[in-house]
Enzyme design. Sequence first.
Site, PDB file in Angstrom:
ATOM      1  N   LEU A  84     -27.278  20.209   6.935  1.00  0.00           N
ATOM      2  CA  LEU A  84     -28.361  21.163   6.480  1.00  0.00           C
ATOM      3  C   LEU A  84     -29.663  20.530   6.213  1.00  0.00           C
ATOM      4  O   LEU A  84     -29.747  19.481   5.738  1.00  0.00           O
ATOM      5  CB  LEU A  84     -27.674  22.132   5.292  1.00  0.00           C
ATOM      6  CG  LEU A  84     -26.385  22.581   5.474  1.00  0.00           C
ATOM      7  CD1 LEU A  84     -25.915  23.176   4.327  1.00  0.00           C
ATOM      8  CD2 LEU A  84     -26.531  23.644   6.661  1.00  0.00           C
ATOM      9  N   ASP A  85     -30.733  21.555   6.120  1.00  0.00           N
ATOM     10  CA  ASP A  85     -31.844  20.975   5.691  1.00  0.00           C
ATOM     11  C   ASP A  85     -32.374  21.462   4.360  1.00  0.00           C
ATOM     12  O   ASP A  85     -31.522  22.107   3.767  1.00  0.00           O
ATOM     13  CB  ASP A  85     -32.962  21.286   6.885  1.00  0.00           C
ATOM     14  CG  ASP A  85     -33.192  22.697   6.899  1.00  0.00           C
ATOM     15  OD1 ASP A  85     -34.336  23.138   7.701  1.00  0.00           O
ATOM     16  OD2 ASP A  85     -32.920  23.488   6.238  1.00  0.00           O
ATOM     17  N   SER A  86     -33.496  21.014   4.004  1.00  0.00           N
ATOM     18  CA  SER A  86     -33.717  21.466   2.342  1.00  0.00           C
ATOM     19  C   SER A  86     -33.795  22.859   2.027  1.00  0.00           C
ATOM     20  O   SER A  86     -33.543  23.496   1.085  1.00  0.00           O
ATOM     21  CB  SER A  86     -35.206  20.870   1.885  1.00  0.00           C
ATOM     22  OG  SER A  86     -36.082  21.262   2.922  1.00  0.00           O
ATOM     23  N   THR A  89     -30.296  23.998   1.745  1.00  0.00           N
ATOM     24  CA  THR A  89     -29.740  23.479   0.376  1.00  0.00           C
ATOM     25  C   THR A  89     -30.208  24.398  -0.820  1.00  0.00           C
ATOM     26  O   THR A  89     -29.601  24.895  -1.573  1.00  0.00           O
ATOM     27  CB  THR A  89     -30.362  22.373  -0.048  1.00  0.00           C
ATOM     28  OG1 THR A  89     -30.089  21.358   1.197  1.00  0.00           O
ATOM     29  CG2 THR A  89     -29.774  21.815  -1.128  1.00  0.00           C
TER      30      THR A  89
ATOM     31  N   ARG B  62     -38.131  29.711   8.228  1.00  0.00           N
ATOM     32  CA  ARG B  62     -37.988  28.621   9.470  1.00  0.00           C
ATOM     33  C   ARG B  62     -38.728  28.855  10.715  1.00  0.00           C
ATOM     34  O   ARG B  62     -38.855  27.891  11.357  1.00  0.00           O
ATOM     35  CB  ARG B  62     -36.383  28.687   9.961  1.00  0.00           C
ATOM     36  CG  ARG B  62     -35.884  27.302  10.142  1.00  0.00           C
ATOM     37  CD  ARG B  62     -34.197  27.438  10.338  1.00  0.00           C
ATOM     38  NE  ARG B  62     -33.803  27.498   9.195  1.00  0.00           N
ATOM     39  CZ  ARG B  62     -33.359  26.752   8.322  1.00  0.00           C
ATOM     40  NH1 ARG B  62     -33.720  25.517   8.442  1.00  0.00           N
ATOM     41  NH2 ARG B  62     -32.700  26.951   7.336  1.00  0.00           N
TER      42      ARG B  62
END
Lengths: 129, 132
Positions: A84-86, A89, B62
Site C-alpha cells: 500500500l502507499d502512504s 496507510t 489519488r
Amino acid sequence: MAAALRPAILRHIRIPVQTLGRSRPLPCLHPLPTSMIRSMSSHGDDHLTREEVVERVLDVVKSFPKVDPSKVNPDVHFQKDLGLDSLDTVEIVMALEEEFKLEIPDKEADKIDSCSLAIEYISNHPMAV
Amino acid sequence: MAFSLRGVRVPPNSASVEEARRRTLDFFKSACRSIPAIMETYNLYDVVTPSQLRSTISSEIRKNAHITNPKVIDVLLFKGMEELGNIVEHAKQRHHVLGQYVLGRGGLVQDLGPKDEGISEFLKQFYASNYF
C-alpha cells in the site's frame, strides 16, 4: 448592634465539626470506594483484551478493499508487505480510529506503519472501546 | 465562510512537495473525520458505508497523485477544502452528494433507449460532455 447579633446567629447556625479519630482503621477496598465505580462514564471502563484488539485490527485491515486478506497477519507491514502507499496507510489508520472510537494525534498516527504497531498503540490507549 | 469548520491554518504556499504531501494527508484526515457528520446531515445510512466514502475520497485524491508542482497541489487542496466545507455546512443537497461521490460514472447516466441505439460514438460523447 449588628456586631453583637452576628456571633449569636452564627452560634445557632454553625454545625459542630467533628474530626474523625485517626484510630479508626481506614477502609481501603471494602466497601468499594466510589471513585472506582464511574457510573456516569459513557465509555465503558472495561479494557479490551489483547486478543480482542488483534482480532478487530486484523478485521479492519482485511476488509480494506485493496488488501489481500490471506496475507494479513499480526506482523504485516502496510507498505512493505501489503504494497500500500502512504494514503492507504492513513486510510487504514482512520478506519482503526472509527472502529475503536479513538482520535489519534498526527504524530502518533505517522508512526503507525504496520499491524503490530497499530495493535500496540490501541492496546495502550486508555480510551479504546 | 467555507473554511469556518475546516480551518486552513497554513497559508497556501507550500515550500516543497513534502510539505504539500503533508497537507494532503491532513486534508484527507479531516475529511474522514467529518464523514459521520456528513452521513448524519444527508441521511446516507442506508445508502453507503463510511468505509466506502473513505475509499471514494482517497480515489479522488489519488487521481491527482502524479502532480509534482507544489503550487498546483496547493490549488487542488484549496478546491478540495472548499468542496468539503460546502458539503459539511449543508450547502449541497443529497442528490449532489449521491451523484458525485456515491454513484460512479454509470450511476446517474440515463439508460440508452431503443431510439438511441443507432447513434454514433461522436454523438454519445457529445451528449455526455463538451470536452472530449
